[in-house]
Scaffold this active site. Structure first.
Site, short mmCIF file in Angstrom:
data_model
loop_
_atom_site.label_atom_id
_atom_site.label_comp_id
_atom_site.label_asym_id
_atom_site.label_seq_id
_atom_site.Cartn_x
_atom_site.Cartn_y
_atom_site.Cartn_z
CD GLU A 9 -3.19 0.87 2.01
OE1 GLU A 9 -3.80 1.84 2.46
OE2 GLU A 9 -3.57 -0.30 2.21
CE1 TYR A 310 -3.57 -1.66 8.92
CE2 TYR A 310 -5.56 -2.28 10.11
CZ TYR A 310 -4.95 -1.69 9.02
OH TYR A 310 -5.71 -1.11 8.04
#
Length: 729
Positions: A9, A310
């Site tokens: 990403e 995360y």
């Protein structure tokens, strides 16, 4: 030899994956090795096309053109990042690439980032999915050993597309309809409008609140303070002063008799691990950080430093497969000020209890915890250290035993009236040791203060030395700050009066309005569109925001609508309902919104108009208060001119110590405080230079703390080490 393309990403994650996969040859926007090619997006590279890319006439905003409902939504490459898109496209289309591994963030939005790129490239190569919660070398290696079939995430992708398309359909049409109808820059959406309505409702509650006087009675005996308690309701407050006076009159001069002494051993478990919303809430309450700022700091700790997992998670639990890694995680974070707490946590076997380990309460990602990567605290800046500190202490605390205490409750009678006193004796500090016994617990609902109680037995007579009447006032609810607004977005049931119980249950199950990943951006958008403003830490709705709520359809203001939508999106991601049916429903809803706005008889009036003319178009400008200060913006939305008037600084007023505004430009810049204090920037700079030569209270406190710590350490350790092995004859 065929190669495998890995799509990350962001560049930083791409480089980490590339290093682990031994992709040592650097290309333009990618890394290549013998087996893998690693490339990356820059967030979204592809997005939904603007209305004018369907038909030229949509370039001009006209209410008669609404609703805009394309039969097939188009994808376009984002202009600013088109160079990277073409690099990714070139690598995907290579003949020697036989497979694509999606390595974007493991979640709905991350899936959309990758799939839209793949769709725009028109690639039909087989897909695999890397699904990991941290980007340490170990996590990446383990993730590549357990790659999943891309088809498993087809429904997640459909849900992501349905969310994006429905937001476009509702947002574009409602915003254009409002803006054209009232000739003002107005916007609304399925999450931002209910959030704005919650701020308005809180202000209304405060405005309507009527404070009431209440009274209490305290009886003082030797070494003990007894509080009056109603025998029926158990309330400590009396709202009738006459009754309070009568009670005091009846008991004055009488002794107290101990009716009961109750002792109970109690346990208090540590607070749950952090999800993103609670971390944002605590960071706002303790440090004053905005939700977006906290997310940015967390992202760096996850992505750059790789020391936390995360961040965009809605779970406060970990799964059973993480338990085996806990020892390594404790060792990784057990440095510096955490060394002692970590060592103690490792002394005994880890007890993976239901307080923090529960597979059923983890969906995409587990709670935010440290990774197995050793932390180097000196590499973190001040803000990163503060957020890391919150997470590590919360992580270590769940591994500790509970806080244990003996709760003593004394009930006494003075005449016919009941009195009570409570005391707490600590048996074991347990998890509170991690916080050096300074953990702030919310005891605001505790009417009976804890005290150190003398040894007292049932039947003892207490000589009452004085009876005191106390007085207080009921308080209105506090205005929202970013932390409490996040809480309201997560649990908006209170703002759904009149809705069915089933719908209220649904919104609890779906985790409120918005998601952990989007709430910070929603609040930021409300600030940037001048619908809400800050006064100190508190959030208030602006005049523009109030008027907007009077113009939008009622159901768009309720959390119920977005709860229903979120439930359907969740069902799409699990393959339970069809995404096309949901998008059709959104199109029908948009038709209804546009019709309501077109036929409305409401009006909008700028009440922040100045007599200052826009230098570009000559129309009068509006003064608005943004998150960082005041600015002038042109009332003509087509012009779009804006100019900063003042900004809120961190400079403190020497009189009242509040933050000052910096106004004007160039040599005329001046600090202004609400208390009336004014000081030119040049004079302020000179004063600060002089102050640097003096020692602040904070510096003195830090010095004393260092001295105290240094006493615990051996003096001249280098010399001591050198002499240690010396043998004297």
């Amino acid at each position: 030899m065929d190669k495998i393309l890995v799509l990350a990403e962001k560049p930083s994650v791409g480089r980490d994956i590339g290093r682990v996969l031994k992709c040592n040859r650097k290309g333009n926007g990618y890394l290549e090795g013998n087996k893998y090619i690693v490339t990356w997006a820059l967030g979204h590279l592809v997005t939904l096309a603007d209305p004018e890319q369907y038909e030229e006439r949509y370039k001009t905003w006209r209410i008669d053109d609404l609703p805009i409902l394309p039969s097939q939504m188009k994808l376009v490459v984002i202009k600013q990042s088109s160079k990277q898109f073409h690099i990714v496209k070139e690598q995907m289309n290579r003949k020697d690439v036989s497979q694509i591994i999606i390595a974007t963030d493991a979640g709905r939005e991350g899936e959309l980032v990758a799939r839209w790129i793949i769709e725009k490239v028109h690639s039909h190569k087989p897909l695999k999915r890397l699904w990991i919660s941290s980007v340490t070398d170990k996590a990446i290696k383990e993730g590549f050993d357990k790659l999943r079939d891309g088809r498993e995430y087809e429904n997640l992708y459909r849900a992501a597309v349905a969310r994006a398309e429905s937001d476009w359909i509702v947002g574009i049409n409602a915003t254009r309809a409002l803006t054209c109808k009232y000739n003002a820059q107005l916007s609304c959406g399925r999450v931002q409008t209910p959030t704005l309505a919650m701020v308005a409702k809180r202000e209304e509650e405060i405005k309507k609140f009527k404070s009431q006087d209440f009274y209490g009675i305290a009886a003082l005996a030797k070494n003990i303070k007894l509080i009056w308690q109603d025998s029926k309701t158990k309330d400590m407050r009396i709202f009738d002063k006459k009754r309070c006076d009568e009670i005091i009159s009846n008991i004055r001069g009488k002794d107290g008799i101990v009716a009961d002494v109750e002792k109970a051993n109690k346990k208090s478990f540590s607070p749950k691990l952090y999800d993103l919303t609670e971390l944002q809430r605590d960071a706002n309450r303790i440090f004053g950080y905005s939700a977006k700022e906290t997310l940015g700091i967390m992202q760096r700790l996850y992505e750059n430093h790789k020391i936390l997992t995360y961040p965009r998670t809605d779970s406060k639990y970990i799964t059973t497969d993480i338990v085996d890694t806990l020892k390594e995680r404790i060792e990784a974070c057990g440095v510096g000020i955490y060394k002692q707490s970590a060592a103690k946590a490792l002394k005994n076997p880890i007890n993976p209890n239901k307080n923090f380990v529960d597979n059923s309460k983890v969906s995409d990602h587990h709670a935010i915890i440290p990774t197995e990567q050793k932390v180097i605290l000196s590499e973190l800046n001040e803000k990163e250290k503060k957020i890391y500190d919150l997470v590590v202490k919360r992580f270590l605390s769940v591994l500790y035993p509970p806080f244990e205490y003996e709760q003593t409750t004394i009930r006494a009678k003075i005449g016919e009236e009941n009195f009570i006193a409570k005391g707490k004796r600590v048996i074991a500090q347990g998890w509170k040791e991690v916080y050096s016994n300074n953990y702030e617990e919310d005891d605001s609902n505790e009417d009976i203060p804890q005290q150190i109680l003398p040894r007292i037995n049932k039947g003892d007579v207490l000589k009452i030395s004085s009876i005191v009447q106390t007085k207080g006032q009921t308080k209105p609810p506090s205005p929202f700050n970013e932390g409490t607004l996040l809480s309201a977005m997560e649990n908006p049931a209170k703002y759904m009066a009149g809705e069915s119980k089933d719908l209220i249950k649904i919104i609890g199950e779906t985790g409120g309005i918005g998601t952990v990943a989007t709430r910070a951006d929603i609040i930021e958008k409300l600030f940037n569109t001048f619908l809400i403003e800050k006064k100190g830490k508190e959030i208030f709705i602006t005049s523009k925001g109030k008027q907007l709520l009077g113009l939008v359809p009622d159901d768009l203001k309720s959390p119920a609508l977005t709860a229903q939508w979120e439930q359907k999106l969740e069902a799409i991601s699990k393959g339970k309902i069809d995404d096309n049916g949901f998008v059709k429903e959104m199109k029908d809803y948009s038709k209804s919104i546009v019709s309501d706005i077109k036929n409305s008889s409401e009006t909008f009036k700028h009440d922040n108009m100045t007599r200052i003319k826009c230098p570009q178009c000559g129309k009068f400008m509006l003064e608005v208060k943004g998150k960082k200060g005041r600015m002038l913006i042109c009332q003509d939305r087509d012009c779009g001119y804006r100019k900063n008037v003042s900004r809120i600084t961190n400079a403190r007023c020497p009189n009242c110590h509040k933050k000052m505004e910096l106004q004007e430009e160039g040599d005329n810049q001046i600090f202004v405080c609400g208390c009336g204090y004014r000081e030119k920037l040049s004079a302020f700079d000179n004063r600060r230079k002089n102050e640097k030569n003096t020692v602040s209270k904070k510096e003195v406190a830090n010095y004393l703390r260092e001295q105290k710590n240094s006493k615990k350490e051996p003096i001249n350790t280098e010399l001591a080490d050198a002499l240690k092995g010396l043998k004297l004859k």
